[in-house]
Design a protein around this motif. Structure first.
Motif, PDB file in Angstrom:
ATOM      1  N   GLU A  27     -34.502 -58.146 -84.956  1.00  0.00           N
ATOM      2  CA  GLU A  27     -35.200 -58.690 -84.763  1.00  0.00           C
ATOM      3  C   GLU A  27     -34.649 -58.752 -82.688  1.00  0.00           C
ATOM      4  OE1 GLU A  27     -33.203 -62.508 -84.829  1.00  0.00           O
ATOM      5  OE2 GLU A  27     -33.509 -60.192 -85.855  1.00  0.00           O
ATOM      6  N   GLN A  28     -33.524 -58.625 -82.524  1.00  0.00           N
ATOM      7  CA  GLN A  28     -33.272 -58.221 -80.977  1.00  0.00           C
ATOM      8  C   GLN A  28     -33.441 -57.107 -80.137  1.00  0.00           C
ATOM      9  OE1 GLN A  28     -29.014 -60.508 -80.792  1.00  0.00           O
ATOM     10  NE2 GLN A  28     -29.370 -59.871 -82.385  1.00  0.00           N
ATOM     11  N   ALA A  84     -25.703 -66.832 -74.099  1.00  0.00           N
ATOM     12  CA  ALA A  84     -24.896 -68.593 -74.849  1.00  0.00           C
ATOM     13  C   ALA A  84     -25.649 -67.940 -75.924  1.00  0.00           C
ATOM     14  CB  ALA A  84     -25.770 -69.599 -74.064  1.00  0.00           C
ATOM     15  N   GLY A  85     -27.038 -67.737 -76.308  1.00  0.00           N
ATOM     16  CA  GLY A  85     -27.251 -67.585 -77.808  1.00  0.00           C
ATOM     17  C   GLY A  85     -26.823 -65.626 -77.880  1.00  0.00           C
ATOM     18  N   LEU A  86     -26.633 -65.149 -77.610  1.00  0.00           N
ATOM     19  CA  LEU A  86     -26.029 -63.671 -77.759  1.00  0.00           C
ATOM     20  C   LEU A  86     -24.404 -64.074 -78.608  1.00  0.00           C
ATOM     21  CD1 LEU A  86     -27.324 -60.713 -75.160  1.00  0.00           C
ATOM     22  CD2 LEU A  86     -27.605 -61.149 -77.720  1.00  0.00           C
ATOM     23  N   TYR A 111     -23.692 -55.523 -76.991  1.00  0.00           N
ATOM     24  CA  TYR A 111     -24.387 -53.816 -75.653  1.00  0.00           C
ATOM     25  C   TYR A 111     -25.481 -55.124 -75.336  1.00  0.00           C
ATOM     26  CZ  TYR A 111     -27.801 -50.959 -73.532  1.00  0.00           C
ATOM     27  OH  TYR A 111     -28.742 -50.724 -72.138  1.00  0.00           O
ATOM     28  N   LEU A 112     -26.374 -56.275 -76.125  1.00  0.00           N
ATOM     29  CA  LEU A 112     -27.320 -56.403 -75.439  1.00  0.00           C
ATOM     30  C   LEU A 112     -26.205 -58.107 -74.228  1.00  0.00           C
ATOM     31  CD1 LEU A 112     -30.040 -56.671 -78.119  1.00  0.00           C
ATOM     32  CD2 LEU A 112     -30.227 -56.227 -76.213  1.00  0.00           C
ATOM     33  N   ARG A 113     -24.973 -58.395 -75.343  1.00  0.00           N
ATOM     34  CA  ARG A 113     -24.279 -59.366 -74.717  1.00  0.00           C
ATOM     35  C   ARG A 113     -23.589 -58.869 -72.922  1.00  0.00           C
ATOM     36  NH1 ARG A 113     -20.180 -60.579 -71.595  1.00  0.00           N
ATOM     37  NH2 ARG A 113     -19.349 -62.376 -72.005  1.00  0.00           N
TER      38      ARG A 113
END
Length: 204
Positions: free
Chosen positions: A39-40, A139-141, A163-165
């Motif tokens: 869902e990210q 922080a969540g990632l 990648y998102l981080r």
């Protein structure tokens, strides 16, 4: 008259990919997207969007109805499976999405292109709010990456989080430098400058 090629989308690719593992009904697809942390990168919060995607894939012959489940506890559920055409299409979409950067139009760059509507003080305030949100997202990632690592999952299943981080960290650093320039007075403009810019070059 030849039909047009099936249109790709992140959600359509994800549906085809999940159906590679086993036949699923729409709710099962939605649950797997959440359970696997996808869902990210794909939005399945609006179930109507998922159903529209499934209908389109079915109409294009990329998935097919496997069976209809009937249970007294649940409404009737249609189970779908991927077709041979769906397998080929998913592979083609995946290779294209991985190899060819696509010109996309996200909101943030569009907003940056219209920042002249704000004063430097207003711009500083809104970007400071974005800094806070990016810090929380990062922080969540990082928490998600740590949890995935402890689960013993192979790295291939965690690349989207990596990648998102990386992208979030890079944006955070860039926004921080812009805010610092604003605070230090290194990024300033005036209404007169903008009016002159809007007027265009002066021809002699």
């Amino acid at each position: 008259m030849t039909s047009s090629a099936p249109r790709s989308s992140p959600l359509a690719l994800t549906v085809l990919a999940l159906l590679h593992y086993k036949p699923l009904h729409p709710y099962g697809i939605q649950r797997l997207v959440k359970d696997w942390g996808k869902e990210q990168v794909v939005n399945v919060r609006q179930r109507a969007s998922l159903y529209r995607t499934i209908e389109r894939l079915n109409g294009d012959g990329l998935i097919a109805v496997r069976e209809t489940e009937r249970d007294q506890q649940y409404p009737e559920r249609t189970v779908y499976e991927v077709t041979d055409a769906g397998r080929e299409t998913a592979r083609a979409w995946l290779e294209e999405m991985l190899s060819a950067p696509k010109q996309e139009f996200p909101e943030f760059p569009a907003a940056l292109s219209n920042l002249l509507l704000l004063t430097p003080e207003e711009m500083t305030e809104v970007l400071e709010r974005r800094l806070g949100a990016l810090t929380e997202n990062l922080a969540g990632l990082e928490t998600a990456m740590a949890a995935e690592a402890t689960q013993g999952l192979p790295r291939i299943t965690r690349l989207e989080t990596e990648y998102l981080r990386a992208v979030t960290a890079a944006e955070l650093e860039w926004v921080r430098t812009v805010v610092e320039d604003l605070r230090a007075g290194g990024l300033v403009w005036s209404k007169e400058q903008l009016d002159a810019l809007a007027a265009g070059p002066v021809h002699q």
